[in-house]
Design a protein around this motif. Sequence first.
Motif, PDB file in Angstrom:
ATOM      1  N   ASP A 212       0.865  -1.184   0.000  1.00 45.48           N
ATOM      2  CA  ASP A 212       0.000   0.000   0.000  1.00 45.48           C
ATOM      3  C   ASP A 212       0.898   1.229   0.000  1.00 45.48           C
ATOM      4  O   ASP A 212       1.496   1.593   1.010  1.00 45.48           O
ATOM      5  CB  ASP A 212      -0.899  -0.019   1.242  1.00 45.48           C
ATOM      6  CG  ASP A 212      -1.856   1.166   1.259  1.00 45.48           C
ATOM      7  OD1 ASP A 212      -1.929   1.886   0.239  1.00 45.48           O
ATOM      8  OD2 ASP A 212      -2.509   1.391   2.299  1.00 45.48           O
ATOM      9  N   GLU A 213       0.987   1.885  -1.171  1.00 46.77           N
ATOM     10  CA  GLU A 213       1.924   3.004  -1.297  1.00 46.77           C
ATOM     11  C   GLU A 213       1.353   4.326  -0.821  1.00 46.77           C
ATOM     12  O   GLU A 213       2.088   5.317  -0.678  1.00 46.77           O
ATOM     13  CB  GLU A 213       2.367   3.145  -2.765  1.00 46.77           C
ATOM     14  CG  GLU A 213       1.416   3.895  -3.675  1.00 46.77           C
ATOM     15  CD  GLU A 213       0.255   3.036  -4.143  1.00 46.77           C
ATOM     16  OE1 GLU A 213      -0.510   3.506  -5.014  1.00 46.77           O
ATOM     17  OE2 GLU A 213       0.095   1.915  -3.647  1.00 46.77           O
ATOM     18  N   GLU A 214       0.047   4.392  -0.552  1.00 47.70           N
ATOM     19  CA  GLU A 214      -0.584   5.668  -0.211  1.00 47.70           C
ATOM     20  C   GLU A 214       0.017   6.340   1.026  1.00 47.70           C
ATOM     21  O   GLU A 214       0.289   7.542   0.993  1.00 47.70           O
ATOM     22  CB  GLU A 214      -2.091   5.480  -0.041  1.00 47.70           C
ATOM     23  CG  GLU A 214      -2.835   5.309  -1.353  1.00 47.70           C
ATOM     24  CD  GLU A 214      -2.581   6.438  -2.330  1.00 47.70           C
ATOM     25  OE1 GLU A 214      -2.550   7.611  -1.883  1.00 47.70           O
ATOM     26  OE2 GLU A 214      -2.399   6.169  -3.528  1.00 47.70           O
TER      27      GLU A 214
ATOM     28  N   GLY B 283       3.721  -1.026  -5.647  1.00 49.13           N
ATOM     29  CA  GLY B 283       2.499  -0.395  -5.158  1.00 49.13           C
ATOM     30  C   GLY B 283       1.302  -0.596  -6.076  1.00 49.13           C
ATOM     31  O   GLY B 283       0.193  -0.173  -5.742  1.00 49.13           O
ATOM     32  N   ARG B 284       1.502  -1.202  -7.239  1.00 47.43           N
ATOM     33  CA  ARG B 284       0.421  -1.388  -8.196  1.00 47.43           C
ATOM     34  C   ARG B 284       0.123  -2.867  -8.415  1.00 47.43           C
ATOM     35  O   ARG B 284      -0.928  -3.369  -8.076  1.00 47.43           O
ATOM     36  CB  ARG B 284       0.780  -0.739  -9.532  1.00 47.43           C
ATOM     37  CG  ARG B 284       0.919   0.774  -9.482  1.00 47.43           C
ATOM     38  CD  ARG B 284       1.395   1.321 -10.800  1.00 47.43           C
ATOM     39  NE  ARG B 284       1.544   2.760 -10.785  1.00 47.43           N
ATOM     40  CZ  ARG B 284       0.580   3.615 -11.104  1.00 47.43           C
ATOM     41  NH1 ARG B 284      -0.604   3.145 -11.468  1.00 47.43           N
ATOM     42  NH2 ARG B 284       0.780   4.911 -11.071  1.00 47.43           N
ATOM     43  N   ASP B 285       1.094  -3.540  -9.012  1.00 48.14           N
ATOM     44  CA  ASP B 285       0.927  -4.946  -9.358  1.00 48.14           C
ATOM     45  C   ASP B 285       2.322  -5.558  -9.376  1.00 48.14           C
ATOM     46  O   ASP B 285       3.198  -5.100 -10.126  1.00 48.14           O
ATOM     47  CB  ASP B 285       0.264  -5.071 -10.734  1.00 48.14           C
ATOM     48  CG  ASP B 285      -0.114  -6.517 -11.065  1.00 48.14           C
ATOM     49  OD1 ASP B 285       0.511  -7.444 -10.515  1.00 48.14           O
ATOM     50  OD2 ASP B 285      -1.027  -6.706 -11.900  1.00 48.14           O
TER      51      ASP B 285
ATOM     52  N   ARG C 112       3.319   7.795  -0.035  1.00 47.05           N
ATOM     53  CA  ARG C 112       3.175   8.925  -0.941  1.00 47.05           C
ATOM     54  C   ARG C 112       2.634  10.151  -0.220  1.00 47.05           C
ATOM     55  O   ARG C 112       3.034  11.282  -0.504  1.00 47.05           O
ATOM     56  CB  ARG C 112       2.255   8.547  -2.110  1.00 47.05           C
ATOM     57  CG  ARG C 112       2.890   7.563  -3.079  1.00 47.05           C
ATOM     58  CD  ARG C 112       2.059   7.354  -4.319  1.00 47.05           C
ATOM     59  NE  ARG C 112       2.754   6.516  -5.284  1.00 47.05           N
ATOM     60  CZ  ARG C 112       2.277   6.187  -6.468  1.00 47.05           C
ATOM     61  NH1 ARG C 112       1.075   6.613  -6.832  1.00 47.05           N
ATOM     62  NH2 ARG C 112       2.987   5.432  -7.293  1.00 47.05           N
ATOM     63  N   GLU C 113       1.710   9.953   0.708  1.00 47.29           N
ATOM     64  CA  GLU C 113       1.182  11.080   1.477  1.00 47.29           C
ATOM     65  C   GLU C 113       2.282  11.710   2.327  1.00 47.29           C
ATOM     66  O   GLU C 113       2.347  12.936   2.464  1.00 47.29           O
ATOM     67  CB  GLU C 113       0.034  10.611   2.361  1.00 47.29           C
ATOM     68  CG  GLU C 113      -1.226  10.250   1.575  1.00 47.29           C
ATOM     69  CD  GLU C 113      -2.310   9.680   2.462  1.00 47.29           C
ATOM     70  OE1 GLU C 113      -2.062   9.563   3.697  1.00 47.29           O
ATOM     71  OE2 GLU C 113      -3.389   9.333   1.945  1.00 47.29           O
ATOM     72  N   TRP C 114       3.145  10.869   2.893  1.00 40.81           N
ATOM     73  CA  TRP C 114       4.257  11.385   3.701  1.00 40.81           C
ATOM     74  C   TRP C 114       5.224  12.182   2.831  1.00 40.81           C
ATOM     75  O   TRP C 114       5.673  13.262   3.218  1.00 40.81           O
ATOM     76  CB  TRP C 114       4.987  10.215   4.362  1.00 40.81           C
ATOM     77  CG  TRP C 114       6.180  10.649   5.159  1.00 40.81           C
ATOM     78  CD1 TRP C 114       6.183  11.274   6.366  1.00 40.81           C
ATOM     79  CD2 TRP C 114       7.554  10.476   4.788  1.00 40.81           C
ATOM     80  NE1 TRP C 114       7.473  11.506   6.788  1.00 40.81           N
ATOM     81  CE2 TRP C 114       8.332  11.033   5.841  1.00 40.81           C
ATOM     82  CE3 TRP C 114       8.197   9.909   3.688  1.00 40.81           C
ATOM     83  CZ2 TRP C 114       9.731  11.029   5.806  1.00 40.81           C
ATOM     84  CZ3 TRP C 114       9.574   9.907   3.657  1.00 40.81           C
ATOM     85  CH2 TRP C 114      10.328  10.465   4.696  1.00 40.81           C
TER      86      TRP C 114
END
Length: 249
Positions: free
Chosen positions: A62-64, A214-216, A67-69
């Motif tokens: 889960d890259e969210e 983070g995708r596939d 990325r938010e950080w």
Amino acid sequence: MTKAPDRRGPSLAEIEEQLIAGGEPPLLLRRKVVGGLVAAFVAAVIAYWATSDYFGISYTIDEEPFREWVDSFGLLGPLVFIVIMALSVLFAPIPNAPIFMAAGLAWGPVLGTAYCMAGLILGSAMAFWVARRFGRRHLPRLIGAKNAARVDSLVLEMGGRVVFWSRMIPAVNFDWISFVAGMTAIPFRVFIIYSALGMLFPTAISVVAGDGLGRDFRITLAAGGAWVAVIVISAAVYWRRRRNGARAA
């Protein structure tokens, strides 16, 4: 009438053939190493297929949150990353691959590659000038005057092709090449242009692999497959030319 001797020296092709025909092959082009890489990649694909299909294991991250950080730093985030990337080149041998993959996870393949390339070019330029400023004068003392002259001659004959192909091999920590180039007679403009061109492919592959986390995970495997394919093709060309050179001798 006696024909005057040819004083032009060996051609570029002759120099390349001499390099390939003699000496130890590069580590990543040795048959056992290439075979091991292929076997490891095939094993990784089989393991992924077996564990994901039969056991339902997910390898996607889960890259969210990450990325938010990163986004919380605003414009400062990419700038700090570029500086860190540059310092990783200057203070080799800090490994670059984890940094590339983190960039892919944080910014995706396009921006991640752009930020990595900016840091790599900046770091390579700094390493080159450090070596040229403080190490160039010591090269004859380190390897001998004749060998230093041969290195300079080789670099001038082959130009940016030496830098380009040494950068192109994936997973090789190419930071040291900047220092070595700085101790030769290669012009800075030639060095930096061919460095950028040579670094682009392996950097993009690593960033795409990070983005795939983070995708596939299959994207990461595909990037790994491209990495292995380049090694296999490079090795095949190398050994073919080495074999042809041995026959000609």
